[in-house]
Motif scaffolding. Structure first.
Motif, PDB file in Angstrom:
ATOM      1  N   SER A 206      -3.171   7.042  -3.661  1.00 30.43           N
ATOM      2  CA  SER A 206      -3.577   5.964  -2.765  1.00 30.43           C
ATOM      3  C   SER A 206      -3.681   4.691  -3.594  1.00 30.43           C
ATOM      4  CB  SER A 206      -4.914   6.288  -2.088  1.00 30.43           C
ATOM      5  OG  SER A 206      -5.223   5.330  -1.100  1.00 30.43           O
TER       6      SER A 206
ATOM      7  N   LYS B  29      -2.948   0.268  -3.866  1.00 25.68           N
ATOM      8  CA  LYS B  29      -2.812  -0.973  -3.103  1.00 25.68           C
ATOM      9  C   LYS B  29      -2.961  -2.160  -4.037  1.00 25.68           C
ATOM     10  CE  LYS B  29      -4.720  -3.566   0.819  1.00 25.68           C
ATOM     11  NZ  LYS B  29      -5.725  -3.569   1.915  1.00 25.68           N
TER      12      LYS B  29
ATOM     13  N   ARG C 278      -6.638   2.511  -4.194  1.00 30.07           N
ATOM     14  CA  ARG C 278      -7.153   2.122  -2.882  1.00 30.07           C
ATOM     15  C   ARG C 278      -8.202   3.151  -2.466  1.00 30.07           C
ATOM     16  NH1 ARG C 278      -5.646   4.738   1.676  1.00 30.07           N
ATOM     17  NH2 ARG C 278      -6.071   3.753   3.686  1.00 30.07           N
ATOM     18  N   ASN C 279      -9.311   2.660  -1.936  1.00 31.62           N
ATOM     19  CA  ASN C 279     -10.347   3.569  -1.445  1.00 31.62           C
ATOM     20  C   ASN C 279      -9.929   4.068  -0.070  1.00 31.62           C
ATOM     21  OD1 ASN C 279     -12.613   4.942  -0.670  1.00 31.62           O
ATOM     22  ND2 ASN C 279     -13.999   3.196  -0.755  1.00 31.62           N
ATOM     23  N   SER C 280      -9.601   5.344   0.014  1.00 37.33           N
ATOM     24  CA  SER C 280      -9.117   5.898   1.275  1.00 37.33           C
ATOM     25  C   SER C 280     -10.245   6.342   2.199  1.00 37.33           C
ATOM     26  CB  SER C 280      -8.182   7.085   1.000  1.00 37.33           C
ATOM     27  OG  SER C 280      -8.851   8.076   0.242  1.00 37.33           O
TER      28      SER C 280
ATOM     29  N   THR D 280       0.847  -1.192   0.000  1.00 40.00           N
ATOM     30  CA  THR D 280       0.000   0.000   0.000  1.00 40.00           C
ATOM     31  C   THR D 280       0.883   1.243   0.000  1.00 40.00           C
ATOM     32  OG1 THR D 280      -1.751  -1.138   1.230  1.00 40.00           O
ATOM     33  CG2 THR D 280      -1.796   1.272   1.232  1.00 40.00           C
TER      34      THR D 280
ATOM     35  N   ILE E 146       0.585   5.506   0.075  1.00 38.11           N
ATOM     36  CA  ILE E 146      -0.234   6.707   0.248  1.00 38.11           C
ATOM     37  C   ILE E 146       0.699   7.913   0.271  1.00 38.11           C
ATOM     38  CG2 ILE E 146      -1.926   7.890   1.705  1.00 38.11           C
ATOM     39  CD1 ILE E 146      -2.431   5.083   3.015  1.00 38.11           C
TER      40      ILE E 146
ATOM     41  N   GLU F  89       0.322  12.124   0.209  1.00 39.72           N
ATOM     42  CA  GLU F  89      -0.658  13.196   0.281  1.00 39.72           C
ATOM     43  C   GLU F  89       0.012  14.535   0.559  1.00 39.72           C
ATOM     44  OE1 GLU F  89      -4.555  10.751   1.852  1.00 39.72           O
ATOM     45  OE2 GLU F  89      -3.135  11.484   3.342  1.00 39.72           O
TER      46      GLU F  89
END
Length: 213
Positions: A135, A137, A118-120, A87, A89, A91
């Motif tokens: 995001s 994964k 990926r649904n954050s 994963t 991420i 930001e």
């Protein structure tokens, strides 16, 4: 990747390691954490946190940049490898006094758009999270995620930005974000608060991870 990221950072900015104190080594929810903090001359505060656990089957890495000396957005990188999944991420948060051009970062994100998203979920800080936000994964995508991380990081560090002329105003914006995490929570913030308590978590975030006080 954290080693490569810091090598790239040190080629642009002189780094002076800061004392992480009691937070240099921690054990939280079965994970062993190591934390380093730096002052990057001409940029601001940088923290690097790594964690391993569950007999080496899980690894977590975090890199945070609170740019107090040039007017860049606050940067947050998280990488989690567990159960065959990788994963990523990355930001950016609006601690800007003026503005910034997201085009170089958007170009990197577009190059790797085919990687599984990926649904954050929804969070209180969505309103100050800047585009682009990454995001991703998936399984067996580690080399591609490494490439994306390196490209995004280099693009972020190379963004044109003016020197901060009002450090107090810049830091106030970062402080508002960190205080929001402590009050309203976040995925990792909630774990630390549950395991360490609110006071220790506040000290970790304000003094070492983000250095907002």
């Amino acid at each position: 990747m954290t080693h490569d990221m810091m090598q790239a950072l040190s080629r642009r900015f002189a780094l002076a390691e800061q004392d992480a104190g009691e937070f240099a080594h921690m054990k939280v929810k079965g994970m062993r954490f190591t934390l380093h903090a730096y002052e990057a001359a001409g940029l601001g505060h940088v923290s690097v946190m790594t964690a391993t656990g569950f007999l080496g089957l899980m690894r977590m890495d975090t890199v945070i940049v609170n740019p107090t000396q040039i007017d860049l957005p606050l940067f947050s990188y998280d990488r989690i490898q567990a159960a065959g999944n990788d994963t990523l991420i990355m930001e950016l948060y609006d601690t800007l006094l003026t503005g910034y051009d997201p085009a170089p970062l958007q170009a990197v994100a577009a190059r790797y758009a085919a990687l599984p998203d990926r649904n954050s979920g929804a969070h209180w800080y969505d309103g100050i999270r800047l585009a682009p936000a990454v995001s991703k994964k998936g399984k067996k995508i580690t080399p591609a995620l490494d490439e994306m991380t390196a490209a995004f990081w280099e693009a972020y560090l190379a963004l044109p930005a003016e020197q901060v002329t009002d450090p107090a105003a810049k830091q106030a914006k970062a402080r508002a974000y960190v205080d929001g995490l402590l009050r309203q929570g976040g995925p990792s913030t909630d774990v630390f608060k549950k395991e360490m308590g609110e006071q220790a978590t506040a000290a970790l975030f304000r003094k070492v991870l983000f250095a907002t006080e």
